[in-house]
Design an enzyme around this catalytic site. Sequence first.
Site, mmCIF file in Angstrom:
data_model
loop_
_atom_site.group_PDB
_atom_site.id
_atom_site.type_symbol
_atom_site.label_atom_id
_atom_site.label_comp_id
_atom_site.label_asym_id
_atom_site.label_seq_id
_atom_site.Cartn_x
_atom_site.Cartn_y
_atom_site.Cartn_z
ATOM 1 N N GLU A 251 5.715 6.754 7.071
ATOM 2 C CA GLU A 251 6.098 5.927 5.924
ATOM 3 C C GLU A 251 7.606 5.719 5.832
ATOM 4 O O GLU A 251 8.212 5.878 4.777
ATOM 5 C CB GLU A 251 5.566 6.544 4.629
ATOM 6 C CG GLU A 251 4.049 6.649 4.620
ATOM 7 C CD GLU A 251 3.459 7.143 3.305
ATOM 8 O OE1 GLU A 251 4.150 7.868 2.580
ATOM 9 O OE2 GLU A 251 2.303 6.782 3.025
ATOM 10 N N ASP A 324 -5.923 10.022 2.647
ATOM 11 C CA ASP A 324 -4.856 10.345 1.711
ATOM 12 C C ASP A 324 -5.361 10.792 0.349
ATOM 13 O O ASP A 324 -5.326 10.002 -0.600
ATOM 14 C CB ASP A 324 -3.938 9.120 1.531
ATOM 15 C CG ASP A 324 -2.672 9.470 0.785
ATOM 16 O OD1 ASP A 324 -2.397 10.659 0.620
ATOM 17 O OD2 ASP A 324 -1.957 8.544 0.371
ATOM 18 N N GLU A 352 -2.679 11.998 -8.040
ATOM 19 C CA GLU A 352 -2.258 10.666 -7.630
ATOM 20 C C GLU A 352 -3.419 9.672 -7.667
ATOM 21 O O GLU A 352 -3.250 8.530 -8.094
ATOM 22 C CB GLU A 352 -1.663 10.725 -6.212
ATOM 23 C CG GLU A 352 -1.290 9.365 -5.664
ATOM 24 C CD GLU A 352 -0.642 9.428 -4.280
ATOM 25 O OE1 GLU A 352 -0.373 10.533 -3.786
ATOM 26 O OE2 GLU A 352 -0.399 8.350 -3.706
HETATM 27 O O1 GCW Z 1 -0.137 9.725 -0.729
HETATM 28 C C1 GCW Z 1 1.015 9.158 -0.210
HETATM 29 C C2 GCW Z 1 1.828 8.860 -1.413
HETATM 30 C C3 GCW Z 1 3.307 8.919 -1.167
HETATM 31 C C4 GCW Z 1 3.626 10.249 -0.489
HETATM 32 C C5 GCW Z 1 2.866 10.290 0.830
HETATM 33 C C6 GCW Z 1 3.050 11.586 1.562
HETATM 34 C C7 GCW Z 1 5.558 11.630 -0.689
HETATM 35 O O2 GCW Z 1 1.452 7.619 -1.905
HETATM 36 O O3 GCW Z 1 3.955 8.819 -2.406
HETATM 37 O O4 GCW Z 1 5.003 10.422 -0.280
HETATM 38 O O5 GCW Z 1 1.503 10.159 0.605
HETATM 39 O O6 GCW Z 1 2.208 12.457 1.400
HETATM 40 O O7 GCW Z 1 4.016 11.739 2.286
#
Ligand code: GCW
Length: 673
Positions: A251, A324, A352
């Site tokens: 990311e 995720d 989240e």
């Molecule tokens: O779940 C995603 C989130 C990001 C997060 C990423 C991760 C810290 O949307 O906000 O970043 O995973 O786990 O690195």
Amino acid sequence: MRIVKYVFGLSVALMAMSLQSCTQARPENKSGHDLWLGDITSPVFAANKKLLDNYDKTLGDEGFRIKNNQKGDAVVYANTEAGLMYGTYHLKRLYDCGVKVDDEIVEVPAYKYRILNHWDNPNLTVERGYAGKSLWKWEELPGKIRPEYEEYARANASIGINGTVLNNVNADPCMLTREYLEKVKVLADIFRPYNIKVYLSLNFAAPKHLANLKTSDPLDKDVIKWWNDKVAEIYSIIPDFGGFLVKANSEGQSGPQDYGRTHADGANMIADAVKPYGGIVMWRAFVYAAESPDRAKQAVEEFKPLDGQFRDNVIIQIKNGPVDFQPREPFSPLFGQLEHTNIMAEMQITQEYLGHSNHMVYLHPMWKECLDSDTYQKGKGSTVAAETLGKVHGNTEWSAIAGVTNIGDSVNWCGHQLAQANWYAFGRMAWNPDLSSEQIIDEWLMQTFTTDRKFVEPVAKMMLASREACVKYEMPLGLHHCFSGAGHYGPGPWDRSSRPDWEPAYYHKAAADGIGFDRTSKTGSDAVSQYHEPLRSLYDNVETCPDELILWFHHLPWDYKMKSGRTLWNELCYTFEDGIQEARGFIGTWESVEKYVDPYRYGQVHEKLIRQAKDAIWWRDALMLYFQQYSKMEIPSDCTKPQHTLDELRRFRLRISNYETPALDKLPDYTLE
Ligand code: GCW
């Protein structure tokens, strides 16, 4: 002004105060260690604590034994002060829960590293944080010390947490500057008496950012020297610094692949630097590329070829599921794919994808589902727990588990009065992954509210049902990632994004021919083959794939006949309906226990439970009205009527960042009549 704060119940807060008074007056014992006495004013803490003269191997450095002496008073024995502290907290817990010590109790923590991960930024925002701002007031440190720092340490100590990563994995390089290290030192000093080590997330490009080096290539000798010097500096300031957590090449974060190197090259460079000081590196497996046809496969694809190449003080940190933190995922297949590499699980305590701090969702059943899953790597019994405890490959000294916290500076710590249960549950699970969800929630409710069974039983039942209810109203039948891009709160199956794998359509694949992600071996992405038999075949075959994951692994026609005899379309509608009814039922349960709760906490929870039930209908409306465009089928008449049209819902805009939970009055209008 801060009002009364409860940490796992007022009782633990009181315990914490007593801990402080006794740590201030610790007499020396003859073995040269400090003797930890406990609170002399409380009958239970009048009990003796005794450091053992001869090291008892069964207890190790953190375990304890509780035995009654001849007078019938409980005595805590341990090899270390940490053991005495954990034993005393345990005794307190038993006492609060009305459990008498009859037989000898021996407790030893299962995981060696029991770590919280904070996604806190230096500017006080918290990524996916729904409990206000960061607890760490960096601009005030090192000068001003808030009482919350020590309260936090006590709360963690009471549940056995022994490490904390203070900053976000999307790491600001500034955290490694001398200025910030002096601030970190203050926290480390406060946490040390509670047996909690401090760790930091690092930015892999720090040599470039902080020292103007031309590269951050992990094989470059200047880069290696910079890290060695930086680590030496850190340990000169914080001698028991725990080590680093790293998000690399994920990311947008920098990593060794930017220089044509591997994750192993990157992790080993840092691992070598911290090794002489006993530090560890937790290297995250959360990696995926926008162009991949199946994000769920990528962690195995990247890390399996590197098996055996990591230093022994590197632990690969793997999210519970392959995508995720969805409300339900199958376990990440990476847990069963490495043989010569240390691995640990990363659970998300902050919600989240589970309604932030607006929804009451007790998460322990979700984590336990993962830990209890059998990978079959070495035959039956190779569970995720056994893998991460090092029992499958005999590397128990590196056993670790991490939880992304839900803690902020809000008065109730976690944003929702009932969300502290998840912080508590994570600690208890890291100490003992065999504890049941029932036992943990019982303990927490008794310590936090009352031991009256008329309260505890219905509320425990409600909380135990909450995760499954959330799955039903957010992702029935394995349908995942239909979240709005706006903060991952609420539905957005139509949302578009800059990357295909950030769009819900990548996951739900709704079309005229049906819905679901085909991960089968013959027609799909073949993600099933990352699982060992018998799971591979179980998931691959639509007849045997469990309903709760069927759309995770299969793309099915709308009129596909489910095991219940219903069409897939109707099964989706009725699963949503169950979720809606369960969420509505929670309100009634809470109302039935009103007299056992103070009005302040009662009101806050009540208001949020109402919103949770409304959100459940919102989810159903958005998803099913959107999918209806493809299925051309009707929502059965005995289901809750939609309250908005698809157009209205598509026009609705939630304007929130990734650092906050939406205010209740900013959400779409719904009625529960
Ligand atoms: O779940 C995603 C989130 C990001 C997060 C990423 C991760 C810290 O949307 O906000 O970043 O995973 O786990 O690195």
